[in-house]
Design a protein around this motif. Structure first.
Motif: not given
Length: 272
Positions: A253-272
């Motif tokens: 599960r931890s690996a899936k979280v990190v992969r998701f954050m990497l694949d969607n990094r810009r979208a995630i941090f644009d919303a932070v």
């Protein structure tokens, strides 16, 4: 510092002072020359520890937004390691990694990875960076946000049989399956979790993910895409819980979280 003491000159001065006073001398009048400590001696006398030191405490002390060890190691990797096959997956030489650790633990500011002999193998640099993250008290992602992030990748999403595997490198074949939670909802949830993190953790996570994004941009050469990087960094920044029975599932599960954050990094941090 001890090597710079001029014992002969001190003895001569003492004998001359003794003779001048007829063989008797007041201790207070003995001449004393103060010796200047070398830079190395000063570091050993007052080290600026970073390993095992809480992130907020060390950043406040050093007046930095991101730990210098992460900045310097990332810069070194980006300068001469982006095309190295298996970067971050390969291990460095234990003695050299520990030597770098000791240097950073004296004063990270004076460490120069561009000229350091230990960096002839870039895997020594990545090794000390991973070691720093593993030993960070409380982890890079605090427990409160840790649980929230994992909740977006429930155990039920893991395919039967794979969830019980203890192999962290098991192919994440279920990553692209249809999920009950939509992409937008997951991005929003991750952004909210990151926004609620303490500022030192948030800044450091943002810097680390931006660096790993640069690494995966060279996956044609280094073979390290987001999946491979997540297998390495998932357990490092989102360590498994205290229950050994759940360790394998937590790693997945931890690996899936990190992969998701990497694949969607810009979208995630644009919303932070």
């Amino acid at each position: 510092m001890v090597g710079e003491i001029d014992s002969k000159a001190d003895l001569d001065a003492y004998l001359m002072a003794t003779a001048k006073h007829g063989g008797r001398i007041n201790r207070a009048s003995i001449p004393y020359k103060e010796y200047e400590m070398s830079t190395t001696a000063r570091l050993y006398a007052s080290p600026k520890r970073i390993f095992g030191v809480p992130l907020d405490a060390q950043l406040e002390r050093d007046q930095q937004q991101v730990p210098l060890i992460i900045v310097k190691c990332a810069d070194a990797v980006e300068a001469f390691g982006l095309q190295n096959e298996g970067i971050y997956r390969q291990s460095g030489q234990s003695s050299q990694v520990n030597k770098l650790r000791n240097e950073f633990d004296l004063d990270a500011e004076v460490v120069d990875l561009q000229v350091n002999a230990c960096t002839s193998d870039v895997n020594n640099v990545t090794g000390v960076l991973k070691m720093y993250l593993r030993e960070l008290p409380g982890g890079l992602i605090p427990v409160a946000q840790h649980g929230v992030m994992l909740s977006y990748f429930p155990v039920e999403d893991l395919e039967p049989g794979i969830a019980a595997s203890a192999d962290a490198a098991t192919a994440m074949q279920d990553y692209d399956r249809d999920q009950d939670l939509g992409l937008a909802q997951r991005i929003s949830g991750m952004a909210n979790a990151i926004r609620s993190m303490p500022l030192p953790n948030r800044n450091t996570l943002a810097f680390l993910l931006a660096h790993l994004d640069k690494v995966q941009a060279f996956q044609e050469f280094n073979m390290m895409n987001s999946e491979n990087l997540s297998i390495v960094f998932g357990p490092t920044i989102l360590p498994a819980g205290n229950n050994p029975a759940n360790a394998a599932v937590d790693i997945r599960r931890s690996a899936k979280v990190v992969r998701f954050m990497l694949d969607n990094r810009r979208a995630i941090f644009d919303a932070v």
